[in-house]
Scaffold this motif. Structure first.
Motif, PDB file in Angstrom:
ATOM      1  N   TYR A   1      -3.351   2.394 -38.784  1.00 25.25           N
ATOM      2  CA  TYR A   1      -3.430   3.585 -38.790  1.00 25.25           C
ATOM      3  C   TYR A   1      -3.246   4.371 -37.017  1.00 25.25           C
ATOM      4  CZ  TYR A   1      -8.133   3.404 -38.235  1.00 25.25           C
ATOM      5  OH  TYR A   1      -9.735   2.395 -38.305  1.00 25.25           O
ATOM      6  N   ARG A   2      -3.522   3.469 -35.683  1.00 26.84           N
ATOM      7  CA  ARG A   2      -4.225   3.534 -35.249  1.00 26.84           C
ATOM      8  C   ARG A   2      -2.459   4.008 -34.595  1.00 26.84           C
ATOM      9  NH1 ARG A   2      -8.882  -0.706 -33.955  1.00 26.84           N
ATOM     10  NH2 ARG A   2      -7.635  -1.047 -35.874  1.00 26.84           N
TER      11      ARG A   2
ATOM     12  N   VAL B   1      -6.979   7.094 -32.658  1.00 22.79           N
ATOM     13  CA  VAL B   1      -7.583   5.604 -32.672  1.00 22.79           C
ATOM     14  C   VAL B   1      -8.759   6.236 -33.423  1.00 22.79           C
ATOM     15  CG1 VAL B   1      -8.660   4.459 -31.214  1.00 22.79           C
ATOM     16  CG2 VAL B   1      -6.335   4.740 -30.215  1.00 22.79           C
ATOM     17  N   THR B   2      -9.252   7.142 -33.425  1.00 18.13           N
ATOM     18  CA  THR B   2     -10.611   7.121 -33.947  1.00 18.13           C
ATOM     19  C   THR B   2     -10.590   8.318 -35.361  1.00 18.13           C
ATOM     20  OG1 THR B   2     -11.118   9.786 -33.060  1.00 18.13           O
ATOM     21  CG2 THR B   2     -12.052   7.985 -31.763  1.00 18.13           C
TER      22      THR B   2
ATOM     23  N   LYS C   1     -12.857  12.923 -36.143  1.00 19.65           N
ATOM     24  CA  LYS C   1     -14.124  12.304 -34.979  1.00 19.65           C
ATOM     25  C   LYS C   1     -13.202  13.139 -33.567  1.00 19.65           C
ATOM     26  CE  LYS C   1     -16.509   8.765 -37.046  1.00 19.65           C
ATOM     27  NZ  LYS C   1     -15.886   7.358 -36.884  1.00 19.65           N
TER      28      LYS C   1
END
Lengths: 501, 313
Positions: free
Chosen positions: A150-151, A41-42, A36
């Motif tokens: 992962y964020r 964050v995405t 994205k």
């Protein structure tokens, strides 16, 4: 004739053998997840899988925390300060040095955006000499696990724009991005200056393919070396091919039915138990999901600490279910649907088609519930409706898949979902004992008996009804060795994959 | 000429307004909370909760009245500003350029391939109307046209990619990735364009002026060049415009099967994610694209048609 010649030439050109299905020196990964943008964050789930960026803390396949960009970590005696000793001599892909300032910057940016880190009781993240220090407002034992998500990927300061937006993926991973074609493709090259040395295979690509049939065809044709999220039908077909290995692991993602504890028909735990007993989990898992078995408690055995060996498993017993409901005053009406004081036992089941098995499973559940006299109307809509209807109180019940391994310690998910209520967990349900147990565990107090007791409460009270545990399946080409299917869906093991001899 | 251009310009403005109003109304009428949907589009549904949705609501000002949002979209549009995607945060124009570009490349390749396959065979069949080739073509084109495109795509992947190993099954980024999706689209288009060319050719070949040409002693090739191609050109160009509309429909399906990052893919995801600026921008460009295409087809047909005083008369 010229036109005839042209078409003949075109047909001849089409029949030239091209490079499909051959080892072109690029490790090709295919999965359904879309890119994205550059922000962890995405899209961090893809960056972490592709070994482009790294976190302070890693996780092994058994869920144990291992050193990542931090070599070690410890909490102060009062539990309010965590100190991370960072790995020396690490550089980002742009050549800049990884240090405590860079780590603090990345985590502070991530913390300001929606995500798990935002929910942790963090007062400040700062550099103290060579160490990274996280100050808390209250003790929080799962903090290192939160930093493995992962964020919480660490990107170089140059990766961020002035407003904290991520403009480029500049990580420390063994691969660096050479081309990012959002939403479907990225290409990467081995990073020669990685602290652990460059990976064995120099070039890798990631392709997002939404359709499961196409992913299976890519595995079958040899165009992709490593294909993720196979549909049940393809698993059976691909397993028969010699040049492919199909791996399957149970992942900490559960198929659950969430119930509104304030609904007149559902407020009594016995009603929820009756619904649970109406479900033939074995049959549903094998027929719809093609899994060997259903879920007899909320979490699978792969989450060893949280899978309880002591609770009584959930069983299929429609007779007992009917008896329980009769005890609660429900009597069959003329059409077979139960009624009580003029009210029909009728519920709306909200679900969503993002996961194709959900509406299908909902239809099967509808039949199973009808068998004990409960009418269910299925509303297959957008996934966010589950959270929306939870919020405005209009939800009766919802069928959904919940990932308990966003961080390896599901305590984070339990805190947000069940202590006492949360968008994807319990709705209008409150067990002070459960909440106290979970909050103590989050503070680092308590151990296995407390976890077992917490699971037992969920198993008896059933604010959500477990139906099945998901399995992750991948097709791995015989051209490569060393690939692992990680139950925590965190890594593909890219750095250890080699071409087969 | 000037009148024709002004007419088309007025049409473009009408289309822009209509598309803007319709997409806006449709997006508003979709059920559910927009902030939650956008949060799901951005962060994935595992991570959607009331907090994330509230953050999105604050950031994008979703609380303001719908009419104000539409007004600001219209104002931005007049300044040729398409806004930014609420999911990726990138400018809508950048996203569309990338995605529409990929679709246009695929559509262009498909159209070119269909022209190489369809009309030449159609012309050959039309020259001997009722002959063996003509009858085979009728059966073949009917069969090809009646096969749904997704099935055609899967059959071609199984045949050319899995059985023969000639082409990559799906993907994007290298030249050979074009061939299978373009061929899938082209076969459907060629099935029809071959019939159009065949009928036009058969009509021309049966006409008195064609018979006169033969009587003059011209060879078949000379006849075709001088009297045939120009006459069937008008029918073909008009049909090409129609084909483009069919292509847009087909491209959406084909992009999904072949993992192609096109406009169909973008539009579907934008609708799911409630990415209103992306939906409006995409629909607007597609609408204007049709106006432009119609204008070009009109001009080309006038230019070719000998009766309308076109080229070569």
């Amino acid at each position: 004739m010229r036109p005839a010649f042209l078409s003949a030439a075109a047909l001849a050109a089409l029949s030239l053998p091209l490079t499909a299905g051959t080892n072109d020196g690029v490790l090709d990964i295919v999965a359904p997840f879309e890119i994205k943008g550059a922000d962890p964050v995405t899209s961090g789930n893809i960056f972490i899988k592709m070994d482009l960026a790294e976190t302070l803390v890693n996780v092994d396949p058994d869920g144990r925390l291992t050193p990542g960009l931090a070599l070690s970590w410890q909490a102060s005696d009062d539990g309010l300060e965590w100190r991370f000793d960072l790995r020396p001599d690490v550089v980002f892909h742009d050549g800049s040095a990884f240090d405590a300032d860079a780590a603090a910057h990345a985590l502070n940016v991530a913390r300001a955006k929606p995500g798990l880190l935002e929910t942790a009781p963090i007062a400040a993240i700062s550099a103290d000499g060579g160490d990274l220090v996280v100050t808390l407002t209250e003790p929080f034992a799962p903090l290192p696990a939160f930093l493995s998500e992962y964020r919480s990927l660490i990107l170089a300061p140059a990766a961020y724009g002035p407003g904290g937006e991520v403009t480029e993926v500049i990580g420390t991973g063994p691969y660096r991005v050479t081309r990012l074609d959002a939403p479907l493709r990225l290409e990467a090259q081995g990073f020669a200056d990685h602290w652990d040395g460059p990976p064995f295979i120099d070039r890798a690509s990631y392709q997002s393919v939404g359709r499961a049939e196409t992913r299976a065809l890519l595995a079958e044709s040899g165009d992709a070396d490593y294909v993720f999220n196979l549909d049940p039908a393809s698993v059976a077909r691909l397993s028969g091919l010699d040049r492919l290995e199909v791996q399957s692991v149970s992942v900490p993602r559960s198929l659950l039915i969430k119930l509104n504890g304030d609904h007149p028909a559902l407020s009594d735990a016995r009603a929820r138990q009756a619904l649970s007993m109406a479900i033939d989990r074995e049959g549903l898992a094998q027929a719809i999901l093609r899994y060997p078995a259903g879920a007899d408690q909320i979490l699978p055995p792969s989450l060893a600490d949280w899978h309880s060996e002591t609770v009584a498993p959930l069983t299929h017993d429609p007779e007992a279910a009917r008896a329980l409901l009769a005890d609660l005053g429900w009597q069959p009406g003329p059409d077979g649907i139960l009624t009580r004081d003029g009210d029909r036992f009728s519920l709306v089941l909200t679900t969503y088609p993002d996961r194709p098995e959900l509406p299908l499973s909902a239809a099967v559940l509808q039949q199973m519930f009808a068998d004990i006299g409960v009418e269910v109307v299925i509303d297959s809509t957008n996934s966010s409706e589950v959270a929306v209807r939870h919020g405005d109180g209009s939800l009766d019940m919802a069928l959904f898949a919940r990932n308990f391994a966003l961080v390896p310690d599901p305590i984070g998910t339990f805190l947000t979902d069940y202590a006492p209520t949360g968008d994807w967990g319990a709705m209008n349900w409150d067990s002070p004992e459960f909440t106290a147990l979970i909050r103590d565990l989050a503070r680092g107090e308590g151990g296995q008996p407390e976890r077992d007791r917490a699971i037992e409460i969920l198993q008896t009270e059933l604010p959500v009804i477990p139906v099945a545990w998901y399995q992750q399946t991948a097709a791995i080409s015989g051209a490569i060795t060393g690939a692992v299917v990680d139950p925590f869906e965190r890594t593909l093991g890219l750095r250890s994959i080699r071409w087969a001899e | 000429m000037r009148r024709a251009i002004l007419h088309r310009l007025a049409q473009a403005v009408m289309v822009a307004l209509l598309v803007g109003v319709l997409t806006f109304l449709m997006m508003q009428s979709l059920p559910g909370d927009m902030a939650f949907r956008i949060a799901a589009g951005r962060y994935g549904y595992d991570n959607v909760n009331a907090q994330a949705a509230e953050a999105v609501r604050q950031e994008l000002g979703l609380d303001r009245p719908a009419i104000a949002a539409f007004g600001s979209w219209l104002w931005d549009l007049m300044r040729l500003d398409f806004g930014t995607s609420v999911i990726s945060g990138a400018p809508v124009m950048t996203e569309i350029r990338h995605q529409l570009g990929a679709s246009l490349q695929l559509a262009g390749a498909a159209l070119a391939l269909s022209l190489v396959i369809g009309p030449p065979i159609g012309i050959l069949a039309g020259l001997r109307a009722g002959g063996l080739l003509d009858r085979v073509l009728l059966v073949l084109s009917t069969a090809l046209r009646s096969v749904p495109q997704f099935l055609m795509g899967l059959v071609l992947i199984v045949l050319l990619s899995i059985q023969l190993g000639w082409l990559p099954a799906a993907g994007h980024g290298r030249a050979e990735h074009f061939i299978l999706p373009a061929l899938t689209l082209a076969l459907g288009l060629a099935a029809v364009s071959a019939r159009v060319a065949r009928d036009a050719m058969a009509r021309v070949a049966g006409s008195p002026h064609y018979a006169f040409g033969r009587w003059k002693g011209l060879s078949e090739a000379q006849m075709l060049r001088r009297h045939g191609l120009r006459n069937i050109g008008v029918a073909m160009v008009t049909y090409l415009g129609l084909q483009f509309a069919m292509l847009v429909e087909g491209v959406v399906v084909i992009e999904a099967i072949f993992g192609w990052p096109g406009i169909g893919h973008a539009l579907v995801h934008a609708i799911f994610g409630r990415d209103v600026p992306m939906v409006q921008g995409t629909a607007l460009l597609l609408g204007l694209g049709f106006v432009l295409l119609n204008a070009l087809v009109d001009l080309a047909a006038r230019w070719i048609d000998p009766r309308a005083g076109g080229v070569g008369t």
